[in-house]
Design an enzyme around this catalytic site. Sequence first.
Site, PDB file in Angstrom:
ATOM      1  N   LYS A  53     -19.447   4.798 -39.930  1.00  0.00           N
ATOM      2  CA  LYS A  53     -18.158   3.929 -39.726  1.00  0.00           C
ATOM      3  C   LYS A  53     -18.739   2.816 -38.836  1.00  0.00           C
ATOM      4  CE  LYS A  53     -15.273   4.725 -36.220  1.00  0.00           C
ATOM      5  NZ  LYS A  53     -15.125   3.893 -35.288  1.00  0.00           N
ATOM      6  N   ASN A  54     -19.541   3.009 -37.764  1.00  0.00           N
ATOM      7  CA  ASN A  54     -19.714   1.924 -36.775  1.00  0.00           C
ATOM      8  C   ASN A  54     -21.019   1.075 -37.276  1.00  0.00           C
ATOM      9  OD1 ASN A  54     -17.807   2.645 -35.478  1.00  0.00           O
ATOM     10  ND2 ASN A  54     -18.883   4.074 -33.927  1.00  0.00           N
ATOM     11  N   ARG A 109     -10.064  -2.722 -32.623  1.00  0.00           N
ATOM     12  CA  ARG A 109     -10.756  -3.466 -31.871  1.00  0.00           C
ATOM     13  C   ARG A 109     -11.861  -3.771 -32.558  1.00  0.00           C
ATOM     14  NH1 ARG A 109     -11.511  -3.523 -26.906  1.00  0.00           N
ATOM     15  NH2 ARG A 109     -13.394  -4.245 -27.055  1.00  0.00           N
ATOM     16  N   ASP A 156      -7.892   0.454 -25.121  1.00  0.00           N
ATOM     17  CA  ASP A 156      -7.834   1.809 -26.002  1.00  0.00           C
ATOM     18  C   ASP A 156      -6.998   2.825 -25.389  1.00  0.00           C
ATOM     19  OD1 ASP A 156      -8.543   3.082 -28.370  1.00  0.00           O
ATOM     20  OD2 ASP A 156     -10.323   1.646 -28.731  1.00  0.00           O
ATOM     21  N   ASP A 197     -19.356   9.287 -28.093  1.00  0.00           N
ATOM     22  CA  ASP A 197     -18.786   9.593 -28.979  1.00  0.00           C
ATOM     23  C   ASP A 197     -18.874  11.238 -29.384  1.00  0.00           C
ATOM     24  OD1 ASP A 197     -17.459   7.188 -29.433  1.00  0.00           O
ATOM     25  OD2 ASP A 197     -19.000   6.572 -30.759  1.00  0.00           O
TER      26      ASP A 197
HETATM   27  N1  EPU Z   1     -18.289  -3.360 -21.834  1.00  0.00           N
HETATM   28  C1  EPU Z   1     -17.917  -4.332 -20.973  1.00  0.00           C
HETATM   29  N2  EPU Z   1     -17.800  -5.532 -21.503  1.00  0.00           N
HETATM   30  C2  EPU Z   1     -18.183  -6.118 -22.694  1.00  0.00           C
HETATM   31  C3  EPU Z   1     -18.492  -5.038 -23.632  1.00  0.00           C
HETATM   32  C4  EPU Z   1     -18.474  -3.464 -23.244  1.00  0.00           C
HETATM   33  O1  EPU Z   1     -17.633  -4.058 -19.862  1.00  0.00           O
HETATM   34  O2  EPU Z   1     -17.998  -7.380 -22.965  1.00  0.00           O
HETATM   35  C5  EPU Z   1     -18.371  -1.898 -21.494  1.00  0.00           C
HETATM   36  C6  EPU Z   1     -17.152  -1.207 -22.168  1.00  0.00           C
HETATM   37  O3  EPU Z   1     -15.705  -1.287 -21.537  1.00  0.00           O
HETATM   38  C7  EPU Z   1     -17.663   0.229 -22.056  1.00  0.00           C
HETATM   39  C8  EPU Z   1     -19.297   0.230 -22.023  1.00  0.00           C
HETATM   40  O4  EPU Z   1     -19.403  -1.282 -21.767  1.00  0.00           O
HETATM   41  O5  EPU Z   1     -17.850   0.661 -20.693  1.00  0.00           O
HETATM   42  C9  EPU Z   1     -19.968   0.275 -23.642  1.00  0.00           C
HETATM   43  O6  EPU Z   1     -19.087  -0.286 -24.549  1.00  0.00           O
HETATM   44  P1  EPU Z   1     -19.681  -0.920 -26.004  1.00  0.00           P
HETATM   45  O7  EPU Z   1     -19.520  -2.571 -25.958  1.00  0.00           O
HETATM   46  O8  EPU Z   1     -21.102  -0.470 -25.908  1.00  0.00           O
HETATM   47  O9  EPU Z   1     -18.850  -0.352 -26.964  1.00  0.00           O
HETATM   48  P2  EPU Z   1     -18.166  -0.973 -28.333  1.00  0.00           P
HETATM   49  O10 EPU Z   1     -19.040  -1.845 -29.098  1.00  0.00           O
HETATM   50  O11 EPU Z   1     -16.804  -1.359 -27.854  1.00  0.00           O
HETATM   51  C10 EPU Z   1     -19.082   1.049 -29.996  1.00  0.00           C
HETATM   52  C11 EPU Z   1     -18.217   2.136 -30.722  1.00  0.00           C
HETATM   53  C12 EPU Z   1     -17.776   3.138 -30.007  1.00  0.00           C
HETATM   54  C13 EPU Z   1     -18.700   3.674 -29.104  1.00  0.00           C
HETATM   55  C14 EPU Z   1     -19.325   2.629 -28.080  1.00  0.00           C
HETATM   56  C15 EPU Z   1     -20.565   3.326 -27.314  1.00  0.00           C
HETATM   57  C16 EPU Z   1     -17.617   0.631 -32.859  1.00  0.00           C
HETATM   58  C17 EPU Z   1     -16.712   0.007 -33.924  1.00  0.00           C
HETATM   59  N3  EPU Z   1     -17.560   1.374 -31.765  1.00  0.00           N
HETATM   60  O12 EPU Z   1     -17.830   0.354 -29.154  1.00  0.00           O
HETATM   61  O13 EPU Z   1     -16.974   4.030 -31.082  1.00  0.00           O
HETATM   62  O14 EPU Z   1     -17.758   4.987 -28.506  1.00  0.00           O
HETATM   63  O15 EPU Z   1     -19.869   1.519 -29.287  1.00  0.00           O
HETATM   64  O16 EPU Z   1     -21.512   3.783 -27.947  1.00  0.00           O
HETATM   65  O17 EPU Z   1     -18.958   0.526 -33.043  1.00  0.00           O
HETATM   66  C18 EPU Z   1     -15.585   5.440 -32.190  1.00  0.00           C
HETATM   67  O18 EPU Z   1     -16.459   5.494 -33.127  1.00  0.00           O
HETATM   68  O19 EPU Z   1     -14.811   6.304 -31.999  1.00  0.00           O
HETATM   69  C19 EPU Z   1     -15.845   4.637 -30.866  1.00  0.00           C
HETATM   70  C20 EPU Z   1     -15.150   4.471 -29.990  1.00  0.00           C
END
Ligand code: EPU
Length: 447
Positions: free
Chosen positions: A50-51, A124, A148, A336
């Site tokens: 998915k991701n 998101r 979230d 995850d």
């Molecule tokens: N963060 C910030 N600022 C930002 C971006 C992130 O503070 O600008 C923080 C977040 O709040 C969090 C940490 O950095 O504490 C990590 O967030 P990250 O940006 O890595 O996560 P994401 O891109 O929002 C993706 C996956 C998530 C997965 C995370 C971590 C997708 C669509 N989502 O989210 O997957 O948990 O990486 O590996 O790729 C899921 O599939 O159910 C899911 C939630």
Amino acid sequence: MSSPNPPERRPVAAATAGHLDEPSSESPISNLTVVGGNPLNGTMRVGGAKNSALKLMAASLLAEGTYRLCNVPRITDVALMSEVLRSIGCTVHWEASDPVPDLIIEVPSEIEPVAPYELVEKFRASIVVLGPLLARCGEARVALPGGDDFGPRPIDMHMRGLGELGAVFENVHGYIHASAPKLRGTRILLEFPSVGATENILMAAVLAEGTTVIDNAAREPEIADLCEMLNKMGAGIVGAGSATLTITGATEMHSSDHTVIPDRVEAATYLAAVGVTGGEITIRGARHDHMAMLCQKLGEMGMRISPDADGLWVLAPTRLRSVDCPTLPYPGLATDFMPFLVALLATTEGVGIVTENLFAGRFKYVDELRRMGADIRTDTHHAVVRGVDRLSGAPVKAHDIRAGAALVVAGLGAEGSTVVSDAHHVARGYEDLAGKLVALGPDVTVS
Ligand code: EPU
């Protein structure tokens, strides 16, 4: 040894293949009912990640043309991303192919660089259209994603990185208005290896003038997959899968076909499931090299896991030992995976301490596990899980994709029936979780 990605496949009779029905972006599933007690035995095939698929779909916005994405999971989030692409002006449909249908995206020469609130608020991940829209159109209007169920999820790192490339932002009526008539390559140091920020910056940098270096980039396999597709489209990215990505800006890009990597989080769900029930399964397509730390942990708990030519062979005794599990960015244990590991630790022998280092407040599902008799204490970042002999089936609620799947996993080993409500969350990330489990022995029904 690791198994290869699924091979690039040709469409079934491409000229005549009919379009397939679109999976609904509103899941019809409300409840998943699990009657515990059956071990898992047999062979299943893991779907596409998915991701990764969601980001590859966003990457298509970078260039006009037709894209064939293979091994895309038919899940609600992909249907929602299809809606986002359509609202931008693309055509998206499924076409029959073997063994799974392909997703065809047609991107026109003129696109509308807007991602509307009605879609962004539903998932998101759609924020990753910001980088490619900005790079292609010089401007973008994307609704600000909300929080979230597992806590605040800011996008400050996305904006800072894009800002360093030359974008300016305005927050107008809940939308980010981004503009950058010209993006210029530079060195960007991320304060945390954020998956989404790395992807957005990467997809903007591929069309920036000059060279961009992203330091402390996220190293997840899904990012390496995105780099591979971007390079096929004409980008010049070096360092895929490492913490330093060097991107030589291209003047234009072109469409490409690509096969999505297998979903390591789906595979982890089945690993935890067999850990809960005991049994012996083969997960076809799963890549050991994408989940080495998880396999190591499960090995310490008493499971035997070995990679073979096309996946993972897994043997689980009836009761495992507890271990401590900290979440970390890749190649650490993925956040995850944690809901499944907590569901597993709920009935293992001993005490396991889980430390959630990425998302504060990702423990809501623990209250649901407690309703099933689990002995778990939590604070914002820790869960102390004391294994009990057996959980007891109960009505519980899914708060997000992984939490819902973890409650199903817990139900597989519980005495009696577990009814997981709000199971539409599960359909966002899993294609036919119930059907795949039933084929391995458990009793799971959808209503
Ligand atoms: N963060 C910030 N600022 C930002 C971006 C992130 O503070 O600008 C923080 C977040 O709040 C969090 C940490 O950095 O504490 C990590 O967030 P990250 O940006 O890595 O996560 P994401 O891109 O929002 C993706 C996956 C998530 C997965 C995370 C971590 C997708 C669509 N989502 O989210 O997957 O948990 O990486 O590996 O790729 C899921 O599939 O159910 C899911 C939630």
